[in-house]
Write an enzyme that holds these catalytic residues in place. Structure first.
Site, PDB file in Angstrom:
ATOM      1  N   GLU A  90      -5.376  24.328  35.601  1.00  0.00           N
ATOM      2  CA  GLU A  90      -6.222  22.912  36.395  1.00  0.00           C
ATOM      3  C   GLU A  90      -4.821  22.043  37.579  1.00  0.00           C
ATOM      4  OE1 GLU A  90      -9.084  20.876  36.111  1.00  0.00           O
ATOM      5  OE2 GLU A  90      -9.342  22.604  34.541  1.00  0.00           O
ATOM      6  N   SER A 471     -29.070   3.207 -26.909  1.00  0.00           N
ATOM      7  CA  SER A 471     -28.022   3.108 -27.619  1.00  0.00           C
ATOM      8  C   SER A 471     -26.898   3.276 -27.360  1.00  0.00           C
ATOM      9  CB  SER A 471     -28.411   4.641 -28.427  1.00  0.00           C
ATOM     10  OG  SER A 471     -29.799   4.059 -29.030  1.00  0.00           O
TER      11      SER A 471
END
Length: 806
Positions: A90, A471
């Site tokens: 770059e 239950s």
């Protein structure tokens, strides 16, 4: 001579005038484009969006949440080979220029003129200015502003700071669908499945090729272009002196080597858990913090326990579903003139039901049904060219009777152990359920599965499904009774009762599961054999407002309607709430907060949340100087008397030893629990615990309907608990439940609850009594009632509320 001097004078004057004009023009030019430049000072405090990472208790990665996948890495920690690759690709003069590179501009101009190809001349500093402060529009105005900003940035920040911003901000494409990668650290993980510090020369060079356009150098779609660009960067790295010629030649010989990581090895078995964590973080801190805040989340999940829980639940759901027959194929595809692999790949498959595979029926023969397995997808997303076939054996589909399968039918199959190319037929169960496993002392959730498949349904039945516990709610009723004058030996009538309703309403006549009644029995017997009539009488005597208060204390319900049918579990709650309530019984009646998260750290490592809020006295000492050991102070609320809690635990141990959950007795470990079956058997439950692990299971249809006339919690949910606890407790010693100080253990007759005589052996147990209470020496029956029967044989059925839901 005079002419020469005059010429130079004119030339100097013209030059001065031009200089002044140029200076004025440049000044105006600078003034004009500097008017609305962004403030570059904001870069000093820039905190880029960083992904949140969620880890299991053992540190393994479970999930990542981000809009931009980024792991921020300081420049000091950036490997030199990575820096070299990006500088070569770059901006090779980055450490020499002042923000604008004249040499690069001339080089780009000559290259463009010579080859006709467009080559940019933006420096890394200019790219930082564009990415952070400007838009990406291609205009001369933007380029001018970019250059001016680059000069200002160079004057304000060090080169290392600028390079750090660049390497952490740049977009580097997408290799796994939906994962947009920003910065080299995140890209290294996704492209190569390794840390940025492990990258080789060729790998670093490939990443450095991507900023120019990730799609132009896609490793699968543009492989040759990617190789050419990578090799060009490797050459530049050698020309710039970063690597030797030998290293260059070796690196160029390497393939691209892109190997997308399997990010979350435990992700497919923990989807319900991680989604619940994501939802909690979002509610606590907001979406922005979740997706951009870089949080580090350590959860309570135990991957091994999660795998055992998921397998136990899936196996239990499949057992029930297969017992109710074959539903038919998933779908049908047309194979006429088509490659069966391509045709089958168009059918979406559940991704979290391994080891199941989706397959297409190709034909049938004497050996079974010929199938072709749906081809797997390559890392590129393309369908694999491999074609695997097999056969569903007659034994593998016996459970389905004689399924009418024809070519083109899509079905799920599972490989038979030891049978190469042989499979059994599978189908997605219509029934669903959930399982939660928790540490009863801390509330840490070790495992949570909210259904058969998260890919099929994201609805979490462990935390979101409001179902009747039946239950399994009874221990709350009995705890209220034991806390208010009853003992485990107290006698309660198991005889018919009719509850008168208000004006204009029908009276309620509850019944036991088997429709029978058994006369007077001990309170213990009522839980062990889940007697509805005894529970209703007990609730009537204690009072439903008090029971509603106990239900609130335990967190089962926030506001229970104080009517007697609710004593049989007719209200709606969740698996998570029930497991939490049972955990409070197991830990001696202390309140716990269920949690999926141990701690959360922000992006710089500061702990912003911790579940464990206990104070540690003496933990801040610099060294030991003869002082007492550090102590953890637990100031959590006591929701139930510890003595009552132990009495309840002791009674619930009897459910496993003699009652409705005897299937768990084979584990030979101290276990307590309670089954639950709701009206018309629409829901089946088991909730139970050992001294260090609580577990709850629910089974039922998402749209409630009967599970069958003979369906019970003991028959459907308890076997799932058995499968899970076999694995979870296999390496745990059989540690008994802790008996709190003050409890008196007295041997009593199991049937009558009276104190056992010296000659009695069989039919007696050690019962827990509080100070000031004791079993009666002899039985005095209520007026008009017969004496209690001898201890009944274990009944592997569960009492349910009867007579409808009120």
């Amino acid at each position: 001579m005079r002419l020469i001097l005059r010429f130079f004078g004119i030339l100097f004057s013209a030059g001065a005038v031009l200089f002044c004009v140029g200076a004025v023009f440049a000044g105006y030019f600078y003034w004009k484009y500097s008017q609305d430049l962004p403030d570059h000072a904001q870069l000093a405090n820039y905190e880029p969006p960083v992904m949140t990472r969620v880890h299991a208790a053992d540190g393994s990665l479970l999930a990542e949440y981000a809009r931009e996948r980024r792991l921020y890495l300081p420049i000091q920690a950036m490997p030199k080979i990575v820096v070299a690759a990006f500088l070569s690709a770059e901006d090779k003069n980055f450490y020499k220029h002042g923000g604008i590179d004249p040499e690069g501009i001339v080089r780009a101009f000559l290259t463009n003129a010579k080859s006709g190809k467009r080559q940019g001349a933006s420096t890394i500093t200019q790219q930082v200015a564009k990415n952070f402060l400007l838009s990406s529009e291609q205009t001369y105005d933007r380029k001018i502003k970019e250059a001016l900003l680059a000069l200002r940035i160079e004057a304000a920040y060090s080169k290392d700071k600028i390079l750090e911003l660049y390497l952490n901000e740049i977009f580097l494409g997408t290799i796994v669908p939906g994962r947009n990668l920003h910065g080299v650290a995140a890209a290294a993980l996704d492209y190569f499945g390794k840390s940025v510090h492990e990258l080789t020369i060729n790998e670093a060079a490939y990443l450095a090729a991507l900023p120019k356009g990730p799609n132009n150098y896609h490793p699968y779609r543009k492989t040759q272009a990617a190789l050419d660009r990578r090799n060009e960067i490797i050459r530049l790295m050698r020309e710039n002196g970063y690597i030797t010629r030998e290293e260059e030649e070796n690196a160029k010989k390497q393939p691209l080597g892109v190997n997308p990581r399997v990010a979350f090895p435990n992700g497919s078995i923990a989807n319900y858990f991680t989604e619940e964590v994501r939802r909690e973080i979002s509610e606590r801190y907001g979406e922005k913090k979740l997706y951009e805040g870089g949080l580090s989340v350590r959860t309570t999940l135990d991957p091994k326990m999660q795998a055992w829980a998921r397998k136990a639940l899936v196996d239990g759901l499949v057992r029930y579903d297969q017992a109710h027959g074959w539903h038919g194929p998933v779908t049908h595809v047309d194979l006429a003139g088509r490659d069966w692999g391509q045709a089958s790949s168009e059918v979406p498959a559940l991704g979290d039901v391994a080891p199941w595979r989706l397959a297409v029926v190709l034909g049938s023969g004497a050996g079974g049904i010929q199938v072709g397995l749906q081809p797997r997808r390559e890392a590129s997303g393309q369908i694999s060219k491999d074609r695997d076939t097999g056969v569903i054996t007659p034994d593998g589909m016996r459970w389905a009777g004689r399924p009418n399968l024809r070519p083109g039918d899509m079905v799920y199959v599972e490989a038979l152990e030891g049978g190469r190319g042989q499979f059994r037929l599978r189908q997605r169960p219509e029934v669903s359920g959930a399982i939660v496993a928790m540490d009863p002392n801390t509330g840490r959730v070790h495992a949570m599965v909210g259904g058969f498949s998260y890919d099929e349904s994201e609805f979490n039945r462990a935390t979101q499904a409001m179902r009747q516990p039946g239950s399994s709610f009874k221990p709350i009723v009995y705890s209220a009774a034991l806390d208010n004058g009853y003992t485990p030996s107290s006698i309660v009538l198991d005889t018919p009762i009719t509850i008168e309703a208000g004006p204009g309403q029908e009276a309620w006549t509850p019944s036991n599961y088997d429709g029978k009644s058994g006369g007077p029995h001990t309170l213990r017997y009522g839980i062990e054999h889940s007697k509805n009539l005894m529970t209703v009488r007990l609730a009537k005597d204690v009072g439903m407002p008090l029971i509603a208060e106990y239900a609130r204390r335990f967190g089962v319900y926030d506001d229970l309607l104080p009517v007697l049918p609710m004593s049989l579990g007719a209200g709606e709650t969740t698996v998570m709430r029930m497991v939490t309530a049972y955990s409070m019984l197991a830990n001696g009646g202390r309140r716990i907060r269920p949690t999926l998260i141990d701690r959360i750290q922000d992006r710089i490592g500061v702990t912003i949340y911790r579940h464990d809020n206990r104070k540690c006295i003496g933990c801040d000492a610099e060294k030991w100087s003869g002082q007492d050991e550090p102590k953890l102070v637990d100031d959590s609320e006591q929701v139930l008397d510890p003595l009552t809690a132990y009495q309840m635990v002791s009674i619930m141990e009897g459910v496993v030893q003699r009652g409705t959950a005897t299937i768990l007795k084979q584990l030979n470990k101290p276990l307590a629990g309670k089954t639950g079956t709701t009206n018309d058997a629409k829901d089946a439950w088991f909730v139970g615990f050992s001294p260090d692990l609580a577990v709850g299971i629910y089974v039922g249809f998402d749209k409630p309907r009967s599970l069958g006339d003979r369906a019970t919690g003991g028959g459907l949910a308890a076997p799932i608990a058995l499968d899970f606890l076999k694995q979870a407790l296999k390496d745990k010693p059989p540690t008994p439940f802790r008996v709190p100080p003050g409890i008196k253990l007295i041997r009593v007759n199991l049937a009558s609850g009276t104190r056992a005589g010296s000659g009695e052996g069989a039919g007696t147990i050690l019962e827990a009594f509080k100070p000031g209470t004791a079993p009666p020496d002899s039985y005095v029956p209520p007026a008009g009632s017969p004496p209690p029967a001898t201890a009944a044989a274990p009944a592997d059925v569960d009492a349910a509320q009867a007579g409808g839901v009120y």
